[in-house]
Design a protein around this motif. Structure first.
Motif, PDB file in Angstrom:
ATOM      1  N   SER A 154     -60.197 104.204  29.604  1.00 15.54           N
ATOM      2  CA  SER A 154     -59.559 102.887  29.749  1.00 15.54           C
ATOM      3  C   SER A 154     -59.418 102.177  28.407  1.00 15.54           C
ATOM      4  N   ARG A 155     -60.438 102.272  27.558  1.00 21.06           N
ATOM      5  CA  ARG A 155     -60.371 101.597  26.251  1.00 21.06           C
ATOM      6  C   ARG A 155     -59.243 102.169  25.385  1.00 21.06           C
ATOM      7  N   SER A 156     -59.047 103.473  25.427  1.00 21.93           N
ATOM      8  CA  SER A 156     -58.000 104.063  24.590  1.00 21.93           C
ATOM      9  C   SER A 156     -56.622 103.575  25.027  1.00 21.93           C
ATOM     10  N   VAL A 157     -56.453 103.347  26.328  1.00 21.91           N
ATOM     11  CA  VAL A 157     -55.152 102.893  26.824  1.00 21.91           C
ATOM     12  C   VAL A 157     -54.959 101.396  26.581  1.00 21.91           C
ATOM     13  N   THR A 158     -55.988 100.582  26.806  1.00 23.13           N
ATOM     14  CA  THR A 158     -55.838  99.149  26.498  1.00 23.13           C
ATOM     15  C   THR A 158     -55.619  98.946  25.006  1.00 23.13           C
ATOM     16  N   ALA A 205     -52.203 115.597  31.054  1.00 25.12           N
ATOM     17  CA  ALA A 205     -50.879 115.048  31.335  1.00 25.12           C
ATOM     18  C   ALA A 205     -50.976 113.590  31.773  1.00 25.12           C
ATOM     19  N   SER A 206     -51.991 113.290  32.587  1.00 27.51           N
ATOM     20  CA  SER A 206     -52.193 111.911  33.045  1.00 27.51           C
ATOM     21  C   SER A 206     -52.541 110.997  31.872  1.00 27.51           C
ATOM     22  N   ARG A 207     -53.385 111.485  30.976  1.00 31.36           N
ATOM     23  CA  ARG A 207     -53.767 110.700  29.797  1.00 31.36           C
ATOM     24  C   ARG A 207     -52.555 110.401  28.917  1.00 31.36           C
ATOM     25  N   GLU A 208     -51.732 111.416  28.682  1.00 38.26           N
ATOM     26  CA  GLU A 208     -50.538 111.234  27.858  1.00 38.26           C
ATOM     27  C   GLU A 208     -49.574 110.248  28.509  1.00 38.26           C
ATOM     28  N   ARG A 209     -49.421 110.379  29.803  1.00 39.12           N
ATOM     29  CA  ARG A 209     -48.532 109.475  30.540  1.00 39.12           C
ATOM     30  C   ARG A 209     -49.044 108.039  30.473  1.00 39.12           C
ATOM     31  N   ALA A 210     -50.362 107.862  30.563  1.00 41.90           N
ATOM     32  CA  ALA A 210     -50.952 106.525  30.507  1.00 41.90           C
ATOM     33  C   ALA A 210     -50.710 105.865  29.156  1.00 41.90           C
ATOM     34  N   HIS A 211     -50.855 106.631  28.076  1.00 41.99           N
ATOM     35  CA  HIS A 211     -50.610 106.072  26.747  1.00 41.99           C
ATOM     36  C   HIS A 211     -49.135 105.716  26.563  1.00 41.99           C
ATOM     37  N   LEU A 242     -54.820  84.787  42.633  1.00 46.67           N
ATOM     38  CA  LEU A 242     -54.494  84.056  41.413  1.00 46.67           C
ATOM     39  C   LEU A 242     -52.988  83.991  41.146  1.00 46.67           C
ATOM     40  N   ALA A 243     -52.204  84.700  41.954  1.00 47.01           N
ATOM     41  CA  ALA A 243     -50.741  84.684  41.849  1.00 47.01           C
ATOM     42  C   ALA A 243     -50.239  85.152  40.489  1.00 47.01           C
ATOM     43  N   MET A 244     -50.983  86.066  39.864  1.00 42.83           N
ATOM     44  CA  MET A 244     -50.541  86.655  38.604  1.00 42.83           C
ATOM     45  C   MET A 244     -49.600  87.823  38.903  1.00 42.83           C
ATOM     46  N   ASP A 245     -48.841  88.228  37.895  1.00 37.79           N
ATOM     47  CA  ASP A 245     -47.893  89.334  38.043  1.00 37.79           C
ATOM     48  C   ASP A 245     -48.587  90.615  37.596  1.00 37.79           C
ATOM     49  N   VAL A 246     -49.080  91.405  38.555  1.00 36.65           N
ATOM     50  CA  VAL A 246     -49.966  92.533  38.269  1.00 36.65           C
ATOM     51  C   VAL A 246     -49.204  93.851  38.154  1.00 36.65           C
ATOM     52  N   ASP A 247     -49.548  94.614  37.131  1.00 36.58           N
ATOM     53  CA  ASP A 247     -48.998  95.952  36.939  1.00 36.58           C
ATOM     54  C   ASP A 247     -50.161  96.889  36.617  1.00 36.58           C
ATOM     55  N   PHE A 248     -50.072  98.147  37.036  1.00 29.43           N
ATOM     56  CA  PHE A 248     -51.166  99.092  36.845  1.00 29.43           C
ATOM     57  C   PHE A 248     -50.746 100.295  36.005  1.00 29.43           C
ATOM     58  N   ILE A 249     -51.691 100.759  35.192  1.00 31.39           N
ATOM     59  CA  ILE A 249     -51.607 102.052  34.525  1.00 31.39           C
ATOM     60  C   ILE A 249     -52.829 102.827  35.012  1.00 31.39           C
ATOM     61  N   VAL A 250     -52.624 104.078  35.489  1.00 32.09           N
ATOM     62  CA  VAL A 250     -53.727 104.780  36.147  1.00 32.09           C
ATOM     63  C   VAL A 250     -53.975 106.163  35.531  1.00 32.09           C
ATOM     64  N   PRO A 251     -54.783 106.229  34.471  1.00 28.84           N
ATOM     65  CA  PRO A 251     -55.208 107.544  33.975  1.00 28.84           C
ATOM     66  C   PRO A 251     -56.264 108.103  34.935  1.00 28.84           C
ATOM     67  N   GLU A 252     -56.054 109.323  35.419  1.00 31.59           N
ATOM     68  CA  GLU A 252     -57.014 109.855  36.384  1.00 31.59           C
ATOM     69  C   GLU A 252     -57.490 111.250  36.004  1.00 31.59           C
ATOM     70  N   LEU A 253     -58.429 111.748  36.805  1.00 32.06           N
ATOM     71  CA  LEU A 253     -59.081 113.039  36.552  1.00 32.06           C
ATOM     72  C   LEU A 253     -59.815 113.037  35.213  1.00 32.06           C
ATOM     73  N   THR A 254     -60.326 111.877  34.824  1.00 24.68           N
ATOM     74  CA  THR A 254     -60.959 111.750  33.507  1.00 24.68           C
ATOM     75  C   THR A 254     -62.279 112.501  33.401  1.00 24.68           C
ATOM     76  N   MET A 255     -62.846 112.918  34.538  1.00 23.94           N
ATOM     77  CA  MET A 255     -64.092 113.691  34.513  1.00 23.94           C
ATOM     78  C   MET A 255     -63.847 115.183  34.329  1.00 23.94           C
ATOM     79  N   ALA A 256     -62.595 115.602  34.393  1.00 29.76           N
ATOM     80  CA  ALA A 256     -62.286 117.040  34.322  1.00 29.76           C
ATOM     81  C   ALA A 256     -62.850 117.725  33.084  1.00 29.76           C
TER      82      ALA A 256
END
Length: 217
Positions: free
Chosen positions: A19-23, A195-201, A166-180
């Motif tokens: 998560s830190r690498s993507v933020t 592939a998920s990590r690259e897509r997230a970045h 809170l009525a904020m405009d929420v969007d998600f980025i979901v890197p998954e399978l990080t334990m692989a």
């Protein structure tokens, strides 16, 4: 001058945290696109905020003139966090999945800033409509159609709180399978993780540029 509020909550350092690498990619793109902008950074793992207390909670519903010394102190810290959120033109949050939910440090921050009548459940909220990008990293796969779809509580919860309450405009980025890479039983899933990590970045860059363009419009 636009302000980005950057929240991290992973217990792992940058090089070990999905998560830190993507933020960080989101923030760097924001800064490149918005060199005159301001970034407020909170690392909730390194510097956790206080969990909500009875004094901090009840003070929000009481006349300030009636606040006890304990309520005054607890509420002042809560207001500081709320004002920080209110000042932000955009927010990026690292929200890794721990045991099917978010880190307790992030929950503590959310409990403080979700203030009914100020940031929540009011048309007068200054955070209403603020774009917030959530990096919801997770060790496995919890998307629609997967065996663990029913255990996905991070996106559902954060959409409900940030988006509905809170009525904020929420969007998600979901890197998954990080334990692989760490779990031998998931070794065959490493290519999917990569592939998920690259897509997230890539998503972080695109979404950061989109937020900057939206604020400039």
């Amino acid at each position: 001058m636009a302000t980005l509020l950057h929240i991290d909550s992973s217990v792992f350092p940058n090089e070990a945290s999905a998560s830190r690498s993507v933020t960080d990619a989101f923030r760097r793109t924001w800064e490149e696109q918005h060199p005159q902008g301001k970034v407020i950074y909170r690392d909730l793992a390194a510097d956790p905020v206080a969990h909500i207390t009875a004094d901090a909670h009840t003070a929000a519903f009481a006349d300030p003139a009636t606040h006890t010394p304990a309520q005054v102190a607890a509420f002042a810290e809560r207001v500081r966090l709320v004002e920080e959120l209110e000042q932000a033109d955009a927010v990026v949050i690292g929200a890794p999945m721990y045991n099917f939910s978010i880190p307790s440090t992030l929950k503590a921050w959310l409990d403080n800033v979700a203030m009914v009548g100020r940031t929540a459940m009011t048309e007068e909220s200054k955070v209403k409509g603020t774009p917030v990008t959530v990096v919801a990293s997770r060790g496995g796969a919890y998307g629609p159609g997967t065996p663990r779809e029913g255990y996905e509580y991070v996106q559902n919860y954060l959409q409900a709180l940030l988006g509905d309450m809170l009525a904020m405009d929420v969007d998600f980025i979901v890197p998954e399978l990080t334990m692989a890479p760490q779990n031998p039983a998931m070794a065959e899933l490493v290519p999917l993780f990569e592939a998920s990590r690259e897509r997230a970045h890539q998503d972080a860059v695109v979404k950061a540029k989109g937020v900057v363009e939206r604020l400039a419009a």
